[in-house]
Design a protein around this motif. Structure first.
Motif, short mmCIF file in Angstrom:
data_model
loop_
_atom_site.label_atom_id
_atom_site.label_comp_id
_atom_site.label_asym_id
_atom_site.label_seq_id
_atom_site.Cartn_x
_atom_site.Cartn_y
_atom_site.Cartn_z
N PRO A 12 0.79 -1.24 0.00
CA PRO A 12 0.00 0.00 0.00
C PRO A 12 0.83 1.29 0.00
CG PRO A 12 -0.98 -1.57 1.49
CD PRO A 12 0.32 -2.17 1.04
N ILE A 13 2.05 1.24 0.50
CA ILE A 13 2.86 2.46 0.49
C ILE A 13 3.13 2.93 -0.94
CG2 ILE A 13 5.13 1.35 0.55
CD1 ILE A 13 5.84 3.57 2.65
N TYR A 14 3.11 2.02 -1.89
CA TYR A 14 3.28 2.40 -3.29
C TYR A 14 2.18 3.36 -3.73
CZ TYR A 14 3.09 1.98 -8.36
OH TYR A 14 3.02 2.26 -9.71
N TYR A 15 0.96 3.09 -3.29
CA TYR A 15 -0.17 3.92 -3.68
C TYR A 15 -0.11 5.29 -3.01
CZ TYR A 15 -1.55 -0.46 -5.64
OH TYR A 15 -1.55 -1.61 -6.37
N ALA A 16 0.47 5.35 -1.82
CA ALA A 16 0.71 6.65 -1.19
C ALA A 16 1.71 7.45 -2.02
CB ALA A 16 1.22 6.46 0.24
N GLY A 17 2.71 6.76 -2.54
CA GLY A 17 3.66 7.42 -3.43
C GLY A 17 3.00 7.90 -4.71
N LEU A 18 2.08 7.10 -5.24
CA LEU A 18 1.34 7.53 -6.44
C LEU A 18 0.52 8.78 -6.17
CD1 LEU A 18 -0.05 4.35 -8.24
CD2 LEU A 18 1.91 5.77 -8.84
N MET A 19 -0.08 8.85 -4.99
CA MET A 19 -0.85 10.05 -4.66
C MET A 19 0.07 11.26 -4.56
SD MET A 19 -3.92 8.63 -2.17
CE MET A 19 -3.03 8.98 -0.73
N SER A 20 1.25 11.06 -4.01
CA SER A 20 2.22 12.15 -3.95
C SER A 20 2.64 12.59 -5.36
CB SER A 20 3.44 11.70 -3.13
OG SER A 20 4.41 12.69 -3.11
N ALA A 21 2.87 11.62 -6.22
CA ALA A 21 3.24 11.93 -7.60
C ALA A 21 2.10 12.64 -8.32
CB ALA A 21 3.62 10.65 -8.34
N GLY A 23 -0.06 14.56 -6.90
CA GLY A 23 -0.02 15.92 -6.36
C GLY A 23 1.04 16.76 -7.06
N HIS A 24 2.18 16.15 -7.34
CA HIS A 24 3.25 16.86 -8.04
C HIS A 24 2.79 17.26 -9.45
CE1 HIS A 24 7.35 17.94 -9.16
NE2 HIS A 24 7.16 17.24 -10.27
N LEU A 25 2.14 16.35 -10.16
CA LEU A 25 1.64 16.68 -11.49
C LEU A 25 0.55 17.75 -11.44
CD1 LEU A 25 1.51 13.18 -13.23
CD2 LEU A 25 3.20 15.00 -13.53
N SER A 26 -0.29 17.68 -10.41
CA SER A 26 -1.32 18.71 -10.24
C SER A 26 -0.69 20.07 -10.01
CB SER A 26 -2.23 18.36 -9.06
OG SER A 26 -2.91 17.18 -9.31
N TRP A 27 0.37 20.10 -9.21
CA TRP A 27 1.08 21.36 -8.99
C TRP A 27 1.63 21.89 -10.30
CZ3 TRP A 27 6.39 21.73 -9.93
CH2 TRP A 27 6.93 22.99 -9.69
N GLN A 28 2.24 20.99 -11.10
CA GLN A 28 2.78 21.43 -12.38
C GLN A 28 1.71 22.07 -13.25
OE1 GLN A 28 4.53 17.98 -14.25
NE2 GLN A 28 6.58 18.57 -13.61
N LEU A 29 0.58 21.41 -13.36
CA LEU A 29 -0.48 21.92 -14.23
C LEU A 29 -1.12 23.19 -13.70
CD1 LEU A 29 -2.24 18.60 -15.28
CD2 LEU A 29 -0.90 20.15 -16.73
N SER A 30 -1.28 23.28 -12.39
CA SER A 30 -1.97 24.45 -11.83
C SER A 30 -1.09 25.70 -11.82
CB SER A 30 -2.47 24.15 -10.42
OG SER A 30 -1.38 23.95 -9.54
N THR A 31 0.22 25.52 -11.87
CA THR A 31 1.10 26.69 -11.83
C THR A 31 1.80 26.96 -13.16
OG1 THR A 31 2.96 25.37 -10.99
CG2 THR A 31 1.51 26.41 -9.35
N LEU A 32 1.50 26.19 -14.18
CA LEU A 32 2.16 26.34 -15.47
C LEU A 32 1.78 27.65 -16.14
CD1 LEU A 32 3.92 25.04 -17.67
CD2 LEU A 32 1.83 24.01 -18.58
N LYS A 33 2.80 28.35 -16.62
CA LYS A 33 2.61 29.60 -17.37
C LYS A 33 3.16 29.36 -18.77
CE LYS A 33 3.05 32.23 -13.18
NZ LYS A 33 4.09 32.46 -12.21
N LEU A 34 2.28 29.04 -19.70
CA LEU A 34 2.70 28.68 -21.05
C LEU A 34 3.41 29.81 -21.78
CD1 LEU A 34 -0.37 26.57 -22.21
CD2 LEU A 34 1.92 25.76 -21.66
N VAL A 56 11.05 5.80 -5.58
CA VAL A 56 11.10 5.59 -4.14
C VAL A 56 9.89 4.81 -3.66
CG1 VAL A 56 11.02 6.80 -1.91
CG2 VAL A 56 12.60 7.55 -3.68
N ALA A 57 8.74 5.08 -4.23
CA ALA A 57 7.53 4.34 -3.85
C ALA A 57 7.67 2.85 -4.18
CB ALA A 57 6.30 4.92 -4.55
N ILE A 58 8.23 2.54 -5.32
CA ILE A 58 8.42 1.14 -5.70
C ILE A 58 9.43 0.47 -4.78
CG2 ILE A 58 9.32 -0.38 -7.51
CD1 ILE A 58 8.15 1.64 -9.55
#
Length: 100
Positions: A12-21, A23-34, A56-58
């Motif tokens: 299950p810790i792998y899925y916690a890592g996926l949620m963190s990842a 979140g990282h992609l969400s941050w990228q998209l929400s703050t992107l200035k094209l 690290v999650a794997i």
């Protein structure tokens, strides 16, 4: 990635890592200035952190999983079998010895 983790029997810790990842992609998209090249490059280079989060999650999932369906065990003996963890433990012991 979630299906791949399920197929590999990751803990299950792998899925916690996926949620963190995610979140990282969400941050990228929400703050992107094209319109800003430097910001686009910064976001592109931050994909290295995304890959590191997944890696690290794997690794953590494999380290704490036992042979019974990938359920976590989290005992110290499992971690002591990993050479890098043994090095960390010996470094900790040296620091403790210096403090006394």
């Amino acid at each position: 990635l979630a299906l791949a983790g399920f197929a590999a029997g990751l803990a299950p810790i792998y899925y916690a890592g996926l949620m963190s990842a995610a979140g990282h992609l969400s941050w990228q998209l929400s703050t992107l200035k094209l319109s800003e090249q430097t910001d686009c490059l910064r976001k592109f280079k931050s994909n290295r952190q995304f890959g590191l989060i997944i890696f690290v999650a794997i690794v953590l999932s494999k380290l704490i999983a036992d042979d019974n369906g990938g359920m976590p065990t989290c005992d110290l003996n499992t971690f002591q079998q990993v050479p890098a963890f043994r090095v960390l433990l010996s470094m900790r012991d040296m620091v403790v010895d210096q403090e006394t």
